[in-house]
Design an enzyme around this catalytic site. Structure first.
Site, PDB file in Angstrom:
ATOM      1  N   GLU A   7      -1.765   3.764  -8.687  1.00  0.00           N
ATOM      2  CA  GLU A   7      -3.030   4.403  -8.335  1.00  0.00           C
ATOM      3  C   GLU A   7      -2.689   5.755  -7.705  1.00  0.00           C
ATOM      4  OE1 GLU A   7      -7.120   3.675  -5.764  1.00  0.00           O
ATOM      5  OE2 GLU A   7      -5.489   2.226  -5.634  1.00  0.00           O
ATOM      6  N   ASP A  11      -8.729  -4.735  -4.452  1.00  0.00           N
ATOM      7  CA  ASP A  11      -8.177  -3.590  -3.710  1.00  0.00           C
ATOM      8  C   ASP A  11      -7.589  -4.095  -2.394  1.00  0.00           C
ATOM      9  OD1 ASP A  11      -7.491  -0.928  -3.392  1.00  0.00           O
ATOM     10  OD2 ASP A  11      -9.455  -0.311  -2.633  1.00  0.00           O
TER      11      ASP A  11
END
Length: 386
Positions: free
Chosen positions: A132, A273
């Site tokens: 990410e 997440d």
């Protein structure tokens, strides 16, 4: 021969598409053979019978997991840490994860990419690596450190497209990487997702044409949806071949916005997440020198910026039903079948079907209490034995 053959019987089996009542999943080793009436199983096959009312479904797959079990991948991007994070999430029904390295020094990216295949050998629940960043927009960093945000080099692209046994997912801002980068990654089998981006609608459509198929935590850290500036959110929801991640914790995105997204053409996926407190004992940790503290269900830095979540996948499924009004079967698809397809495992994971890997989760549908998980046919040590 009956050796290595066994079955799990449940009141309800959801195979990823249909519901079967009072059946058993028949397996050999780590592969599924069929779904059968218990009376139709071969004589002598051992049968594990789940509690009355229990459901059996494909194991959950989480494409965005920063940490778990008090481990943060950015602190230790090696194989052992990835395996430990996967083990921490398994108690919540997650049988496959993409350990996620957020924007950091290039050296950590190299270590993580070199370690991921070894991690999968240590723990079959490690499906690959999610990077990410660091190729994101400095205008939408979220909790990511601006010090490490940069554009990709030729060496980076060579590294990302090198052959691997596991999946590679890259979250990037397409407007920051230059023409042809998304196409090169996609052509090499890398899954490319838009995130932390200020891309316009037109730039997003161009990236979709190049092979972009994902949207990382839709709505968060991206150009907002505007009346005359539709941006990436509108492009995402118009794309029937795209997948978008949803963090359904009641903190990252308001439920009405997620319900709106579910009416679009794209495929929803549940992601957590997750950060180190999930499956761990700590309520605070350091991320790029910042103190991150868990309070009232929110993980934030001193300025109040969200820093991942304390969400687990079982809770995400429950929240999707309760907050979004989604049928349980759809929520289960969002947690398994859809992410499997997005990551390129649609013919191996995310369904209970012949020849699929026996990655399964047994749970109480009333509260999503996890009874047991199986990865490659191997049961876990459950804290709530059935």
């Amino acid at each position: 021969m009956l050796r290595n053959r066994y079955a799990i019987a449940a009141s309800v089996i959801f195979d990823g598409a249909e519901v079967h009542r009072d059946r058993a999943v028949f397996m050999r080793g780590g592969r599924i053979l069929d779904i059968l009436h218990v009376g139709n199983l071969p004589h002598g096959v051992p049968v594990r019978t789940l509690p009355e009312g229990a459901w059996l479904a494909p194991g959950f797959i989480d494409a965005q997991v920063n940490g778990g079990g008090d481990v943060l991948l950015n602190d230790d991007p090696g194989a052992g840490a990835m395996a430990a994070i996967a083990a921490a999430h398994r108690k919540f029904g997650t049988t496959g994860i993409m350990p996620t390295l957020i924007t950091d020094a290039r050296e950590k990216m190299v270590v993580a990419l070199e370690a991921v295949d070894r991690a999968a050998a240590l723990n079959a629940g490690v499906l690959g690596l999610h990077l990410e960043g660091p190729f994101i927009s400095p205008e939408k960093p979220g909790i990511h450190s601006r010090d490490y945000i940069r554009e990709p080099t030729a060496e980076d692209l060579d590294l990302l497209t090198a052959p691997r046994e596991t999946a590679t997912l890259v979250t990037l801002a397409p407007e920051r990487v230059g023409a042809g980068v998304v196409e090169r990654l996609a052509d090499a089998g890398v899954r490319v997702s838009l995130g932390h981006s200020m891309a316009t609608y037109e730039e997003t459509k161009a990236a979709l044409d190049e092979g972009l198929t994902g949207f990382t935590h839709l709505f968060n850290a991206m150009r907002p949806l505007g009346a005359r500036d539709p941006g990436p959110i509108a492009a995402a929801l118009e794309a029937p071949n795209a997948f978008f991640g949803m963090i359904v914790d009641g903190e990252h995105v308001a439920p009405p916005m997620l319900r709106l997204a579910l009416r679009g053409a794209a495929h929803p996926m549940l992601v957590t997440d997750a950060m180190p407190p999930v499956g761990g004992k700590t309520t605070s940790f350091l991320l790029n020198g910042q103190d991150i503290v868990l309070k009232d269900g929110r993980l934030t830095n001193a300025a109040g910026t969200l820093a991942g979540s304390a969400l687990d996948m079982a809770s995400a499924v429950r929240n999707t039903v309760e907050m979004l009004g989604v049928p349980l079967t759809d929520a289960l698809r969002f947690a398994s079948t859809e992410p499997a397809a997005f990551l390129g495992f649609g013919d191996l994971l995310g369904r209970i079907s012949p020849d699929f890997r026996a990655d399964l989760v047994a749970f109480d549908p009333r509260d999503m209490r996890i009874y047991e998980t199986w990865v490659d046919g191997r049961p876990s040590e459950s804290t709530n034995p059935a």
